[in-house]
Design a protein around this motif. Structure first.
Motif, PDB file in Angstrom:
ATOM      1  N   TYR A  15      63.868   9.803  -9.256  1.00 23.32           N
ATOM      2  CA  TYR A  15      64.039   8.357  -9.302  1.00 23.32           C
ATOM      3  C   TYR A  15      65.282   8.019 -10.112  1.00 23.32           C
ATOM      4  CZ  TYR A  15      62.925   3.427 -10.052  1.00 23.32           C
ATOM      5  OH  TYR A  15      62.964   2.062 -10.084  1.00 23.32           O
ATOM      6  N   GLU A  17      66.987   5.419 -12.185  1.00 24.04           N
ATOM      7  CA  GLU A  17      66.573   4.191 -12.866  1.00 24.04           C
ATOM      8  C   GLU A  17      67.647   3.106 -12.845  1.00 24.04           C
ATOM      9  OE1 GLU A  17      66.339   6.661 -16.574  1.00 24.04           O
ATOM     10  OE2 GLU A  17      66.633   4.710 -17.478  1.00 24.04           O
ATOM     11  N   GLY A  20      67.082   2.108  -8.767  1.00 26.68           N
ATOM     12  CA  GLY A  20      65.730   2.089  -8.198  1.00 26.68           C
ATOM     13  C   GLY A  20      65.560   2.904  -6.929  1.00 26.68           C
TER      14      GLY A  20
ATOM     15  N   THR D  10      59.509  -2.785 -11.219  1.00 29.04           N
ATOM     16  CA  THR D  10      59.530  -1.317 -11.227  1.00 29.04           C
ATOM     17  C   THR D  10      58.295  -0.715 -11.872  1.00 29.04           C
ATOM     18  OG1 THR D  10      61.936  -1.198 -11.190  1.00 29.04           O
ATOM     19  CG2 THR D  10      60.795   0.656 -12.188  1.00 29.04           C
ATOM     20  N   LYS D  13      55.688   0.046  -9.290  1.00 29.58           N
ATOM     21  CA  LYS D  13      56.019   0.651  -7.996  1.00 29.58           C
ATOM     22  C   LYS D  13      55.394   2.033  -7.826  1.00 29.58           C
ATOM     23  CE  LYS D  13      60.285  -1.731  -6.659  1.00 29.58           C
ATOM     24  NZ  LYS D  13      61.757  -1.623  -6.564  1.00 29.58           N
ATOM     25  N   LEU D  22      59.657   3.291  -2.098  1.00 27.41           N
ATOM     26  CA  LEU D  22      58.810   2.776  -3.166  1.00 27.41           C
ATOM     27  C   LEU D  22      58.218   1.441  -2.734  1.00 27.41           C
ATOM     28  CD1 LEU D  22      61.368   3.810  -5.826  1.00 27.41           C
ATOM     29  CD2 LEU D  22      59.048   4.700  -5.779  1.00 27.41           C
ATOM     30  N   ASP D  51      59.546  -6.913  -6.113  1.00 27.15           N
ATOM     31  CA  ASP D  51      60.788  -6.500  -6.736  1.00 27.15           C
ATOM     32  C   ASP D  51      61.460  -7.769  -7.234  1.00 27.15           C
ATOM     33  OD1 ASP D  51      63.575  -5.834  -7.071  1.00 27.15           O
ATOM     34  OD2 ASP D  51      63.222  -4.055  -5.859  1.00 27.15           O
ATOM     35  N   GLY D  80      59.924  -7.399 -12.932  1.00 27.43           N
ATOM     36  CA  GLY D  80      61.074  -6.541 -12.685  1.00 27.43           C
ATOM     37  C   GLY D  80      62.181  -6.831 -13.685  1.00 27.43           C
ATOM     38  N   PRO D 108      58.992   3.645 -13.020  1.00 28.12           N
ATOM     39  CA  PRO D 108      57.602   3.290 -12.724  1.00 28.12           C
ATOM     40  C   PRO D 108      56.603   4.114 -13.534  1.00 28.12           C
ATOM     41  CG  PRO D 108      58.856   3.485 -10.676  1.00 28.12           C
ATOM     42  CD  PRO D 108      59.748   3.979 -11.785  1.00 28.12           C
ATOM     43  N   SER D 114      58.348   8.063 -17.631  1.00 32.44           N
ATOM     44  CA  SER D 114      58.340   6.594 -17.602  1.00 32.44           C
ATOM     45  C   SER D 114      58.280   5.974 -18.988  1.00 32.44           C
ATOM     46  CB  SER D 114      57.136   6.103 -16.786  1.00 32.44           C
ATOM     47  OG  SER D 114      57.010   4.703 -16.909  1.00 32.44           O
TER      48      SER D 114
END
Lengths: 160, 160, 160, 160
Positions: A15, A17, A20, D10, D13, D22, D51, D80, D108, D114
């Motif tokens: 992913y 960032e 996205g 995000t 997602k 996504l 989004d 988002g 995500p 994350s």
């Protein structure tokens, strides 16, 4: 010694960032093998990092050449699932004297709930046990190259 | 159809947040198979959930009995790594007409950096491809029951 | 600038695959802060890596000394949950002119389903917003040092 | 009691294994709060799953209305990151008598590495400690709505 040829595919996607989207900053296959405590000697070759939908005939030729040039008779190819069967068919036409197993994942290694490690375990074991030929290991099954298709509606490989 | 006999071991351990110890609240093997998108039909049997260091002769007899009673000729046994070889030897004495693969993990499925899914992939593939006999799949290798030992210093299974 | 004093506790425990026990090979707090994309400047000090049940009076004195010597007025202490309240009480007796937040986790950062990152976010925010005093951030709440206890039966911090 | 208004972004997602994109099958915020062992009472409201680049003026009006109608004076909005500042500015114009904290994630919750749980911890703590006003908690910092911008080149929120 196993030759492991890396071509990209979902298994290796990350992913991004900043935008996205999913991309290929680098391969994670050696990291996956290390996490697996796999002690089988492996010779890695990162041939390309591509979504298999974007693979062209020239890419398949490159994969075929890498298989032909491999000193090892046991070869794993990590590959996107969408055209994995197509590459298997291409290889079957040109390469008959090695055991070649294609493998990928439905969910990237770096995303929750991934099938990547399981699939890699299937491929590592299959390539050691199978006779010469071209195979696909997905969904815990071993498929002959000419008896398999991906059912894209449910995301599963099936005998055809 | 594969018979999958669950006996516990590190692969199935969880962290107990109330006392900080590892325990077996339940098995995670079906969850692992589901995450793996494995479509091979599997008949699960949770025989016990034990640390293999605490397995007694009576436990091994129970495992042997489950193998004998299995209608399926292809059997996977999830097992702690510490006495996996011992159970393999026990089974080799009493069970000669089925393909039995023992597998476990060095790191629990629910702990970061686990080898559990990879190992399970190896076992699922091995049990489908191997002839009758007793085997262990760990570290990406397939071992015959009588040619393997766990090197406890480095936590790896090796040919002996 | 925040001073972050590391003392160990569940938040920093790892699984030792050679003996199946939990231990402290090193701290993961800087890794956690990096994963969090936290851009607040932090000065780390690894004072000790201990299960808080094994903390002695001399350890608490060391924590108190580190707080006293800190040039920063905003201090986070990562700490085992079992004696976190005890250390907070000790600090309240000797240190009145700084904002000190104690934090830990019920599940190690490196184990599935961990509360570690969430708790660290609570502590980072609390230490920036709170006036001078001694606090504990657990279970999404901010507790004054003299109005909190850990309910060990359910593993939650509560106002008392 | 905290009001938690979910709008997508995000943080929520998921990877769709059938098309490799996504999407938002459902929110994961309650699951994140449960993993965090957060015992603060929360009233969830899933307003939309979008989004934030696709958010229109009508969406912002809906968010504003939900804030206005909230019986709770402490509100978290998951959002988002791309237009989080824009929504904060919109809310600042119409809503002055509540504490509102906007939060999201760069990665995500369901993807490796994350910042989601950490950010949620920041928001939960900030909303409890801050006076009335509109705030953003990202990168471990608490920003006033009128003194923050997202630096899209490096993916960080900064004071402006």
């Amino acid at each position: 010694m196993i030759k492991l040829i890396i071509t990209g595919g979902t298994i290796d996607k990350r992913y991004n960032e900043l935008n996205g989207e999913l991309y290929f900053p680098q391969t994670h296959i050696p990291e996956m093998i290390q996490q697996s405590r796999c002690t089988v000697p492996i010779d890695y070759q990162t041939l390309m990092l591509k979504d298999s939908l974007e693979m062209q005939e020239a890419d398949r030729e490159q994969v075929g050449l890498a298989c032909a040039e491999s000193k090892e008779g046991k070869i794993i190819i990590t590959h996107g699932t969408d055209t994995m069967v197509e590459t298997a068919k291409y290889l079957a036409k040109i390469q008959q004297d090695k055991t070649i197993v294609l493998v990928g994942a439905m969910i990237p290694f770096k995303i929750n709930n991934s099938d990547a490690l399981f699939n890699l375990g299937c491929a590592i074991t299959a390539v050691q046990l199978l006779p010469k030929g071209i195979y696909i290991t997905m969904n815990g099954k071993v498929f002959d190259w000419d008896k398999v298709n991906k059912d894209t509606k449910i995301g599963e490989f099936k005998n055809e």
